[in-house]
Design a protein around this motif. Sequence first.
Motif, PDB file in Angstrom:
ATOM      1  N   ASP A   1       8.149   3.992   2.593  1.00  0.00           N
ATOM      2  CA  ASP A   1       8.718   4.478   3.577  1.00  0.00           C
ATOM      3  C   ASP A   1       9.793   5.968   2.954  1.00  0.00           C
ATOM      4  O   ASP A   1      10.169   5.912   1.516  1.00  0.00           O
ATOM      5  N   LEU A   2       9.288   7.364   3.244  1.00  0.00           N
ATOM      6  CA  LEU A   2       9.757   7.850   2.365  1.00  0.00           C
ATOM      7  C   LEU A   2      11.370   8.360   2.436  1.00  0.00           C
ATOM      8  O   LEU A   2      11.771   9.134   1.867  1.00  0.00           O
ATOM      9  N   ARG A   3      11.647   8.115   2.947  1.00  0.00           N
ATOM     10  CA  ARG A   3      13.658   8.729   3.558  1.00  0.00           C
ATOM     11  C   ARG A   3      14.428   6.423   3.223  1.00  0.00           C
ATOM     12  O   ARG A   3      13.641   6.247   3.928  1.00  0.00           O
TER      13      ARG A   3
ATOM     14  N   TYR B   1      14.219   9.114  -2.750  1.00  0.00           N
ATOM     15  CA  TYR B   1      13.594   9.934  -2.329  1.00  0.00           C
ATOM     16  C   TYR B   1      12.177   9.821  -2.550  1.00  0.00           C
ATOM     17  O   TYR B   1      12.151   9.375  -4.178  1.00  0.00           O
TER      18      TYR B   1
ATOM     19  N   MET C   1       2.534   6.507   1.598  1.00  0.00           N
ATOM     20  CA  MET C   1       3.242   6.775   2.325  1.00  0.00           C
ATOM     21  C   MET C   1       3.983   6.563   3.574  1.00  0.00           C
ATOM     22  O   MET C   1       2.749   6.549   4.338  1.00  0.00           O
TER      23      MET C   1
ATOM     24  N   THR D   1       5.680   7.909   7.051  1.00  0.00           N
ATOM     25  CA  THR D   1       6.679   9.193   7.035  1.00  0.00           C
ATOM     26  C   THR D   1       6.972   9.166   8.922  1.00  0.00           C
ATOM     27  O   THR D   1       6.182   8.490   9.522  1.00  0.00           O
TER      28      THR D   1
ATOM     29  N   GLU E   1       6.703  15.128   9.470  1.00  0.00           N
ATOM     30  CA  GLU E   1       6.840  15.047   8.026  1.00  0.00           C
ATOM     31  C   GLU E   1       5.835  15.141   7.445  1.00  0.00           C
ATOM     32  O   GLU E   1       5.527  14.845   6.195  1.00  0.00           O
TER      33      GLU E   1
ATOM     34  N   THR F   1       5.188  17.319   4.401  1.00  0.00           N
ATOM     35  CA  THR F   1       5.776  16.730   2.525  1.00  0.00           C
ATOM     36  C   THR F   1       5.114  15.525   2.370  1.00  0.00           C
ATOM     37  O   THR F   1       4.630  15.323   1.306  1.00  0.00           O
ATOM     38  N   ALA F   2       3.945  15.184   3.553  1.00  0.00           N
ATOM     39  CA  ALA F   2       3.568  13.974   3.704  1.00  0.00           C
ATOM     40  C   ALA F   2       1.898  14.500   2.035  1.00  0.00           C
ATOM     41  O   ALA F   2       1.626  13.522   1.262  1.00  0.00           O
TER      42      ALA F   2
ATOM     43  N   PHE G   1      -1.665   8.609   3.979  1.00  0.00           N
ATOM     44  CA  PHE G   1       0.165   8.469   3.980  1.00  0.00           C
ATOM     45  C   PHE G   1      -0.106   8.025   6.073  1.00  0.00           C
ATOM     46  O   PHE G   1      -1.542   8.400   6.346  1.00  0.00           O
TER      47      PHE G   1
ATOM     48  N   GLN H   1       1.736   7.705   9.946  1.00  0.00           N
ATOM     49  CA  GLN H   1       3.081   8.197  10.333  1.00  0.00           C
ATOM     50  C   GLN H   1       3.699   7.189  11.227  1.00  0.00           C
ATOM     51  O   GLN H   1       3.028   6.555  11.781  1.00  0.00           O
TER      52      GLN H   1
END
Length: 459
Positions: A55-57, A62, A81, A83, A87, A90-91, A102, A104
């Motif tokens: 997970d990104l967050r 981070y 990743m 996200t 995002e 960022t991905a 990545f 979503q």
Amino acid sequence: MTLGPLIGVVDDEELTRIWLSEHLEEVGYAVACAGTGKEALNLIKAASPALVLLDLRLPDAYGLELLQQFREIDRDMAVIMVTAFGEIDTAVQAVKAGAYHFLQKPLDLEDLLITVEKGLEARHLRKEVAVLRAQHRWRFADVELVGRSRAMEELARTVNKVALADSATVLLTGESGTGKDLVARAIHARSSRHDHPFLEINCTALPEHLVESELFGHERGAFTDARERKKGLAELADGGTLFLDEIGEIPRGTQPKLLRFLEDSAFKRVGGTTNVRVNIRVIAATNRDLESAIKNQSFRADLYYRLKVVPIQIPPLRERPQDIAPLAEYFAERLARELKRDPVPFTVAALRQLEAYSWPGNVRELRNVIERALILEDAPEIQLEHLPAEILGVALEDTNGSRLFQLPPDGVSLQDLELELIRQALARTGHNVTRAASLLGLSRDTLRYRLDKYDLSGH
């Protein structure tokens, strides 16, 4: 039931961890979970999962920073990743930083399972490539020779043998760009002289009147601007190796002095009266036909035979197409490190196209093509469209500039086109391999490689 590869699930939402664990275990994977960055790092160090859903967050970390730490621990591990909406930028950054892909949120189960499967395949492929790389490389201290052709195997064996006879003069011949300087360095690195200097001079890079001074040095006042004594490369290389690149271009007036030095291991500095004696090995290299140069009297026969104690011919890259893929992978790996990028693999189509090209500039040209692709493209792999037009061969032209082939609007399979052209050449020549190779502008060995590749050898 035997569980499949271990998947790490790193997400701060407990329901997401449970949902992912259930579905991944259902299809046969082993799963280990973490809810924080700290727990994730402990998991990676302790269990070494094959793939991680990250997970990104997270509450204490981070995702991009964790990704970097993961890759420092295990560069082969695939990271996907996860996200939230919005995002994407960022991905994409994460993919450039080494993430495999990545996804979503909210996650689509079918998409998730396909991506995990492909990520594991990519990891397996990277490990296979690493094993193959090790098999196709010969290391001589800090110098590597790369290839899988018989010619390269023979060259590596010759380097080992020649290195042991560390006083014998070596003459390296081959087209420009074949790597003669690398072979010279490999011989030096493998020899007992490896702790002493390896110095080189390019005989085309200096004006004629300075070549002798560069080689043997000069005394103060020997000529205008000679304000102090200067040691030449032959003296500075004492104990080590002197590499004379482009020896075919050495001035005629310097040749007898070089011959005398090779015979006696001694020389006089320009303007000097006393002999300077040294213990060095001389390796010379040329892309010229020295026997023709002897006939037109631009090169001395006695010097040629004195240099040619151990002759080593390095074949052009087009005659050893088996070496193209391992060389391309080697350059991509090394140049990516220099550019501070993660390793960038090739698609199968890109490698096949590299193998189909004749490489008039040899290994040097291949390296330049890979470097250009890595500098200009940010993609996680080198694809067909990243190669220059001359290699893609989109439009073939005859000597008048007229197009012999126009790429169809819907494209064409390069492999099918190559196969068809080979079949036509064989049919036209009654399966005479030499004549068919001539029609296709290939060497006989290169065509034989293609015949084996397409299983046409027995037809």
